[in-house]
Design a protein around this motif. Sequence first.
Motif, PDB file in Angstrom:
ATOM      1  N   PRO A  34       0.844  -1.202   0.000  1.00 23.12           N
ATOM      2  CA  PRO A  34       0.000   0.000   0.000  1.00 23.12           C
ATOM      3  C   PRO A  34       0.879   1.252   0.000  1.00 23.12           C
ATOM      4  O   PRO A  34       2.104   1.160   0.164  1.00 23.12           O
ATOM      5  CB  PRO A  34      -0.770  -0.122   1.317  1.00 23.12           C
ATOM      6  CG  PRO A  34       0.170  -0.880   2.214  1.00 23.12           C
ATOM      7  CD  PRO A  34       0.889  -1.853   1.321  1.00 23.12           C
ATOM      8  N   LEU A  35       0.286   2.385  -0.173  1.00 23.46           N
ATOM      9  CA  LEU A  35       1.026   3.638  -0.142  1.00 23.46           C
ATOM     10  C   LEU A  35       1.623   3.825   1.253  1.00 23.46           C
ATOM     11  O   LEU A  35       0.928   3.709   2.268  1.00 23.46           O
ATOM     12  CB  LEU A  35       0.088   4.802  -0.473  1.00 23.46           C
ATOM     13  CG  LEU A  35       0.748   6.116  -0.889  1.00 23.46           C
ATOM     14  CD1 LEU A  35       1.521   5.933  -2.189  1.00 23.46           C
ATOM     15  CD2 LEU A  35      -0.308   7.200  -1.046  1.00 23.46           C
ATOM     16  N   LEU A  55       5.554   6.949  -7.139  1.00 22.70           N
ATOM     17  CA  LEU A  55       6.373   7.735  -6.219  1.00 22.70           C
ATOM     18  C   LEU A  55       5.992   9.198  -6.366  1.00 22.70           C
ATOM     19  O   LEU A  55       6.119   9.763  -7.464  1.00 22.70           O
ATOM     20  CB  LEU A  55       7.865   7.529  -6.530  1.00 22.70           C
ATOM     21  CG  LEU A  55       8.857   8.351  -5.683  1.00 22.70           C
ATOM     22  CD1 LEU A  55       8.859   7.863  -4.235  1.00 22.70           C
ATOM     23  CD2 LEU A  55      10.266   8.275  -6.272  1.00 22.70           C
ATOM     24  N   ASP A  56       5.518   9.784  -5.284  1.00 24.38           N
ATOM     25  CA  ASP A  56       5.091  11.180  -5.314  1.00 24.38           C
ATOM     26  C   ASP A  56       4.093  11.420  -6.447  1.00 24.38           C
ATOM     27  O   ASP A  56       4.200  12.394  -7.192  1.00 24.38           O
ATOM     28  CB  ASP A  56       6.312  12.088  -5.460  1.00 24.38           C
ATOM     29  CG  ASP A  56       5.991  13.541  -5.134  1.00 24.38           C
ATOM     30  OD1 ASP A  56       5.128  13.784  -4.267  1.00 24.38           O
ATOM     31  OD2 ASP A  56       6.589  14.429  -5.781  1.00 24.38           O
ATOM     32  N   TYR A  73      10.779   9.526   3.367  1.00 30.74           N
ATOM     33  CA  TYR A  73       9.617  10.373   3.643  1.00 30.74           C
ATOM     34  C   TYR A  73       8.820  10.762   2.401  1.00 30.74           C
ATOM     35  O   TYR A  73       7.989  11.666   2.468  1.00 30.74           O
ATOM     36  CB  TYR A  73      10.039  11.645   4.408  1.00 30.74           C
ATOM     37  CG  TYR A  73      10.761  11.356   5.687  1.00 30.74           C
ATOM     38  CD1 TYR A  73      10.098  10.797   6.777  1.00 30.74           C
ATOM     39  CD2 TYR A  73      12.132  11.632   5.812  1.00 30.74           C
ATOM     40  CE1 TYR A  73      10.773  10.523   7.958  1.00 30.74           C
ATOM     41  CE2 TYR A  73      12.812  11.362   6.986  1.00 30.74           C
ATOM     42  CZ  TYR A  73      12.123  10.799   8.058  1.00 30.74           C
ATOM     43  OH  TYR A  73      12.792  10.527   9.228  1.00 30.74           O
ATOM     44  N   VAL A  74       9.046  10.076   1.278  1.00 28.56           N
ATOM     45  CA  VAL A  74       8.276  10.345   0.072  1.00 28.56           C
ATOM     46  C   VAL A  74       7.330   9.168  -0.161  1.00 28.56           C
ATOM     47  O   VAL A  74       7.784   8.027  -0.272  1.00 28.56           O
ATOM     48  CB  VAL A  74       9.186  10.550  -1.153  1.00 28.56           C
ATOM     49  CG1 VAL A  74       8.342  10.821  -2.400  1.00 28.56           C
ATOM     50  CG2 VAL A  74      10.155  11.703  -0.908  1.00 28.56           C
ATOM     51  N   PRO A  75       6.009   9.380  -0.223  1.00 29.38           N
ATOM     52  CA  PRO A  75       5.059   8.266  -0.359  1.00 29.38           C
ATOM     53  C   PRO A  75       5.269   7.473  -1.649  1.00 29.38           C
ATOM     54  O   PRO A  75       5.518   8.033  -2.714  1.00 29.38           O
ATOM     55  CB  PRO A  75       3.691   8.971  -0.359  1.00 29.38           C
ATOM     56  CG  PRO A  75       3.939  10.294   0.286  1.00 29.38           C
ATOM     57  CD  PRO A  75       5.325  10.682  -0.103  1.00 29.38           C
ATOM     58  N   PRO A 105      16.361  15.106  -6.788  1.00 25.42           N
ATOM     59  CA  PRO A 105      16.770  14.339  -7.965  1.00 25.42           C
ATOM     60  C   PRO A 105      16.317  12.880  -7.919  1.00 25.42           C
ATOM     61  O   PRO A 105      15.976  12.308  -8.955  1.00 25.42           O
ATOM     62  CB  PRO A 105      18.298  14.435  -7.927  1.00 25.42           C
ATOM     63  CG  PRO A 105      18.575  15.719  -7.221  1.00 25.42           C
ATOM     64  CD  PRO A 105      17.496  15.831  -6.188  1.00 25.42           C
ATOM     65  N   ALA A 106      16.277  12.277  -6.711  1.00 26.32           N
ATOM     66  CA  ALA A 106      15.835  10.884  -6.604  1.00 26.32           C
ATOM     67  C   ALA A 106      14.341  10.764  -6.877  1.00 26.32           C
ATOM     68  O   ALA A 106      13.886   9.763  -7.441  1.00 26.32           O
ATOM     69  CB  ALA A 106      16.173  10.330  -5.225  1.00 26.32           C
TER      70      ALA A 106
END
Length: 287
Positions: A34-35, A55-56, A73-75, A105-106
């Motif tokens: 899940p997210l 991603l985001d 910390y990026v969903p 950048p990632a």
Amino acid sequence: MVTRPTGAQVSAWRPAVAGVAEVFHAHFPDHAYPLHTHDVWTLLIVDDGAVRFDLDRHRHGALRTSVTLLPPYVPHDGRSATPDGFRKRVLYLDTTALDAGLVGPAVDRPDLADPRLRDRIHHLHRVLAAPGDEFEADSRLALILDRLRQRLRPRSPAGDPPAARGLAVRLRELLDARTVEGLTLRQAAELLHAHPTHLVRTFTHTHGLPPHSYLTGRRVELARRLLLAGQRPAEVAVAAGFFDQAHLTRHFRRHLGVSPSRYAAPHVLLPSRPRSDELAAGDGQQA
């Protein structure tokens, strides 16, 4: 009708390597994440199948030929892109391993088509699978992190400092002095007042092999002397700085082609076979 494998297979552990919060190997036939978010960097390679993930709020894919880096910390979520599921290996890295400035950048380019980087990550996983080679793992991780920084924030070649032979010599002397007890790459960097990645690159450039290979070779040489002095392999493993006898045997066999017990086994010298002319002469005398 396609028969799908059932049941997830998961292996997870925390190695004694600074910067690595967790190693995670998994085979998921039909699992969908899940997210969610992590408070660490997620460095992922896929061994079988393929993974789709958002991603985001942007869709991406992880393939066998690439490396995926997900920032903290990026969903994101994750699911198999094939009917047979996927097999992956993951390194969860502390936030201190990579600069926070690389998060953007990632997010933009989480999937990196870099065979050299993937190969380095693959070999690091192999080293982390068994205890005793933490110094090698430190060195390999330093090169991986440096490669990630280059890919996400390319530097000009002129920015790299030249190799300093004096630094490489001091590291070699340090490894010689601590062959048995060993040390971590971070400890060596602090003692020599150098960045860990620069230390590895300088040593390799000067001596032709990375510092962990040099240290292992020194330990194997010490083990050879101790074995020939009559010590048992189990005793030699500890005395030469290896984690245990299995650790000694693995490296000893790789260096010398035989196990420590066979190397030190007594040799029985057999009489040489007589030459044909000697046999003929003997036959003539008997006649």
